[in-house]
Motif scaffolding. Sequence first.
Motif, PDB file in Angstrom:
ATOM      1  N   GLN A 150      -0.354   6.650  -3.572  1.00 20.33           N
ATOM      2  CA  GLN A 150      -1.745   6.192  -3.545  1.00 20.33           C
ATOM      3  C   GLN A 150      -2.731   7.327  -3.793  1.00 20.33           C
ATOM      4  O   GLN A 150      -3.937   7.094  -3.840  1.00 20.33           O
ATOM      5  N   SER A 151      -2.237   8.552  -3.960  1.00 25.18           N
ATOM      6  CA  SER A 151      -3.098   9.630  -4.452  1.00 25.18           C
ATOM      7  C   SER A 151      -3.425   9.411  -5.923  1.00 25.18           C
ATOM      8  O   SER A 151      -4.358  10.016  -6.463  1.00 25.18           O
ATOM      9  N   GLY A 154      -3.899   2.650  -7.093  1.00 28.74           N
ATOM     10  CA  GLY A 154      -4.552   1.761  -6.147  1.00 28.74           C
ATOM     11  C   GLY A 154      -3.731   0.512  -5.899  1.00 28.74           C
ATOM     12  O   GLY A 154      -2.844   0.152  -6.684  1.00 28.74           O
ATOM     13  N   ARG A 155      -4.013  -0.147  -4.761  1.00 26.10           N
ATOM     14  CA  ARG A 155      -3.326  -1.386  -4.429  1.00 26.10           C
ATOM     15  C   ARG A 155      -4.211  -2.205  -3.495  1.00 26.10           C
ATOM     16  O   ARG A 155      -4.888  -1.640  -2.628  1.00 26.10           O
ATOM     17  N   THR A 162      -5.932   4.554   0.356  1.00 29.75           N
ATOM     18  CA  THR A 162      -5.916   5.139  -0.981  1.00 29.75           C
ATOM     19  C   THR A 162      -6.980   6.228  -1.107  1.00 29.75           C
ATOM     20  O   THR A 162      -6.724   7.300  -1.670  1.00 29.75           O
TER      21      THR A 162
END
Length: 257
Positions: A150-151, A154-155, A162
């Motif tokens: 998540q660096s 995105g989710r 994130t």
Amino acid sequence: MTDLSDLFGLAGKTAFISGSSRGIGLALAKALGKAGAAVIINGRDEDQVQKALESLSASGIEAIGSTFDVTVAEDVEREIGRLAAEFRPIDILVNNAGMQHRAPFADFPADMFDKLMRTNLYSAFHLTQPVVRSMIGRKQGSIINICSVQSELGRPSIVPYTASKGAMKMLTKGLAAELGPHGIRVNGLAPGYFRTDLNEALVKDAEFSRWLTGRTPLARWGEVDELGGAAIFLASNASSFVTGQIIYVDGGMTSTV
């Protein structure tokens, strides 16, 4: 040819791993300890810290416990100073403490956003400051910031997480630029999806697991022991000219679309 024990060995080094009484943090502590480092286990629960110490001792690893809240700056300053005086200075800092909270962004509680940022990001700031002061004086040190896929990616439902891991990536790069002249290396270790307490709900979700294995080239969840090799590399002389980098241990997830 350089002996592998000289490249990857950590004998004589001391490693502090935040949030290391279980999960990824404990796995990293075990790996660094097996490579020869003395490890400092950290957590907020004294019983969990003690259990972790017993596990490490059974493996022949030199370890002590340090029970305090890494999100409280005053506690961090006091404890890092005590450890340096009563045990030994920290050569390897692993900023691992983290938490997750899932909710739609429109409904995400402001107090939970603040708690998540304090745990995932502010704790790294608070810990790194006093440790770096000592490292600068000794002209050496390795800092490993635990980032995430998540660096980069995105989710839905984890926007604040994130944001915190994106910030950890850039904290890593900024610190590397500033601390390099002092002989201090700063890198990020970014796990993909691993079987941990933090991901327990996802592991049990058959639909999510199907999506994950289909999305990941190696087609499976990661196991926490698989992070140890990268951590040893970043902590050791094997990465003596590596700084400001993020190593993704993610089964190939960030390499595909």
